[in-house]
Scaffold this active site. Structure first.
Site, short mmCIF file in Angstrom:
data_model
loop_
_atom_site.label_atom_id
_atom_site.label_comp_id
_atom_site.label_asym_id
_atom_site.label_seq_id
_atom_site.Cartn_x
_atom_site.Cartn_y
_atom_site.Cartn_z
N GLY A 19 -67.26 -54.06 34.12
CA GLY A 19 -66.33 -54.21 35.24
C GLY A 19 -67.00 -54.23 36.60
O GLY A 19 -66.40 -53.80 37.59
N ASN A 21 -67.63 -56.83 38.48
CA ASN A 21 -66.86 -57.69 39.37
C ASN A 21 -65.56 -57.02 39.80
O ASN A 21 -65.14 -57.16 40.96
CB ASN A 21 -66.57 -59.03 38.68
CG ASN A 21 -67.70 -60.02 38.85
OD1 ASN A 21 -68.07 -60.36 39.97
ND2 ASN A 21 -68.26 -60.47 37.75
N ARG A 70 -54.76 -64.83 16.90
CA ARG A 70 -55.04 -65.01 18.32
C ARG A 70 -53.77 -65.16 19.14
O ARG A 70 -53.63 -64.58 20.22
CB ARG A 70 -55.93 -66.24 18.51
CG ARG A 70 -56.26 -66.55 19.96
CD ARG A 70 -57.06 -67.83 20.10
NE ARG A 70 -58.33 -67.72 19.40
CZ ARG A 70 -59.41 -67.14 19.92
NH1 ARG A 70 -59.36 -66.61 21.13
NH2 ARG A 70 -60.53 -67.09 19.22
N MET A 95 -64.40 -61.63 27.98
CA MET A 95 -65.25 -62.35 27.04
C MET A 95 -64.50 -63.03 25.89
O MET A 95 -65.11 -63.59 25.00
CB MET A 95 -66.31 -61.40 26.46
CG MET A 95 -67.18 -60.75 27.51
SD MET A 95 -68.00 -61.96 28.58
CE MET A 95 -69.11 -62.73 27.40
N ASN A 112 -61.49 -67.71 36.88
CA ASN A 112 -62.55 -67.07 36.10
C ASN A 112 -63.86 -67.20 36.87
O ASN A 112 -64.09 -68.18 37.58
CB ASN A 112 -62.69 -67.77 34.74
CG ASN A 112 -63.82 -67.20 33.90
OD1 ASN A 112 -63.86 -66.00 33.63
ND2 ASN A 112 -64.75 -68.04 33.50
N HIS A 114 -67.91 -67.51 36.17
CA HIS A 114 -68.83 -67.86 35.10
C HIS A 114 -70.24 -67.89 35.65
O HIS A 114 -70.50 -68.48 36.70
CB HIS A 114 -68.47 -69.23 34.53
CG HIS A 114 -69.36 -69.65 33.39
ND1 HIS A 114 -69.25 -69.10 32.14
CD2 HIS A 114 -70.37 -70.55 33.33
CE1 HIS A 114 -70.17 -69.65 31.35
NE2 HIS A 114 -70.85 -70.54 32.05
N SER A 141 -70.18 -69.62 39.28
CA SER A 141 -69.07 -70.49 39.67
C SER A 141 -67.75 -69.75 39.47
O SER A 141 -67.58 -69.04 38.48
CB SER A 141 -69.04 -71.76 38.81
OG SER A 141 -70.28 -72.44 38.81
N LEU A 149 -62.90 -74.58 27.24
CA LEU A 149 -63.81 -73.53 27.70
C LEU A 149 -64.59 -73.94 28.94
O LEU A 149 -65.30 -74.95 28.93
CB LEU A 149 -64.77 -73.15 26.58
CG LEU A 149 -65.81 -72.07 26.90
CD1 LEU A 149 -65.14 -70.74 27.17
CD2 LEU A 149 -66.83 -71.95 25.77
N ASP A 150 -64.46 -73.15 30.02
CA ASP A 150 -65.24 -73.30 31.25
C ASP A 150 -65.18 -74.72 31.80
O ASP A 150 -66.16 -75.22 32.38
CB ASP A 150 -66.70 -72.91 31.00
CG ASP A 150 -66.86 -71.45 30.60
OD1 ASP A 150 -66.05 -70.61 31.05
OD2 ASP A 150 -67.78 -71.14 29.82
N GLU A 179 -73.01 -63.05 42.77
CA GLU A 179 -71.78 -63.33 42.04
C GLU A 179 -70.64 -62.49 42.59
O GLU A 179 -69.52 -62.98 42.77
CB GLU A 179 -71.99 -63.05 40.56
CG GLU A 179 -70.79 -63.30 39.68
CD GLU A 179 -71.07 -63.01 38.22
OE1 GLU A 179 -70.27 -62.30 37.58
OE2 GLU A 179 -72.11 -63.49 37.70
#
Length: 227
Positions: A19, A21, A70, A95, A112, A114, A141, A149-150, A179
């Site tokens: 954590g 960020n 999921r 993640m 998000n 990355h 980014s 994804l991303d 970041e």
């Protein structure tokens, strides 16, 4: 305060690990650099250290493996996030891949961070892959989340040089404070109502960005010059 609601914008933060960020966001709020409040912190790992960074009433966690699939986990997560009425949802070291139903539910307000200069090095192990590729630059980014994804539109990036003798751990350690600054600066735009996304393109103050914003050494996001 949000001019449209008269209250501080609310952030829901998704986490899986330490954590750092999240802590950068909390610290920026405490310093008055980010006009927002943490509405809730959500994790797929009940033991995540990030959860301890906020009061118990702001925490939600569940083990994904205890759900039948999921989609069931994502539905429970989405309901929990929705219950705190967030203006923005930020994945800060989350993640687990979010399913399409979750992404669509928070479309246009789901961000998000990355650790690579997207579109390079999507997915995991980005620092090692940057070194293996012989990249001269590395970075982070912040992008809008889409089901792929991303692959969402990139809002802003920060760049650092790759140095001789860098290892993946050393490169990751040097990047992390940059970041953090990138996350805070981007969320400041979002919570100020200056940022949105339309038809897969980022808009700032209603104007389309044709390349990501770039964070300079003073912590200011400036128009980017690279595609």
């Amino acid at each position: 305060m949000s001019p449209s609601t008269g209250r501080r914008p609310r952030l829901a933060v998704l986490v899986s690990g330490r954590g750092s960020n999240l802590q950068a966001v909390i610290d920026a709020i405490d310093r008055g650099e980010l006009d927002a409040e943490i509405a809730g912190v959500f994790s797929d790992r009940p033991g995540a250290a990030a959860l301890d960074r906020v009061a118990p009433g702001l925490r939600w966690s569940a083990e994904a493996r205890r759900f039948p699939g999921r989609d069931a986990f994502d539905a429970a997560l989405a309901a929990a996030v929705d219950s705190v009425r967030p203006d923005w949802v930020f994945c800060g070291g989350y993640m687990r891949i979010l399913g399409e139903a979750f992404v669509r539910r928070f479309d246009g307000r789901l961000l998000n961070v990355h650790p690579s200069l997207l579109p390079r090095h999507k997915g995991l192990h980005t620092h090692a892959r940057a070194l293996e590729a012989g990249d001269a630059e590395h970075g982070a980014s912040v992008h809008f989340v889409v089901p792929e994804l991303d692959a969402g539109a990139v809002v802003a990036q920060v760049r650092i040089p790759v140095l001789a003798g860098d290892t993946a751990d050393r490169l990751a350690g040097r990047l992390l404070p940059h970041e953090h600054r990138l996350v805070v600066a981007t969320l400041a735009l979002a919570t100020a109502g200056r940022l949105d996304e339309r038809d897969g393109q980022v808009r700032l103050d209603g104007q389309t960005l044709f390349s990501p914003l770039e964070l300079d050494s003073s912590g200011i996001l400036r128009p980017g010059s690279r595609c």
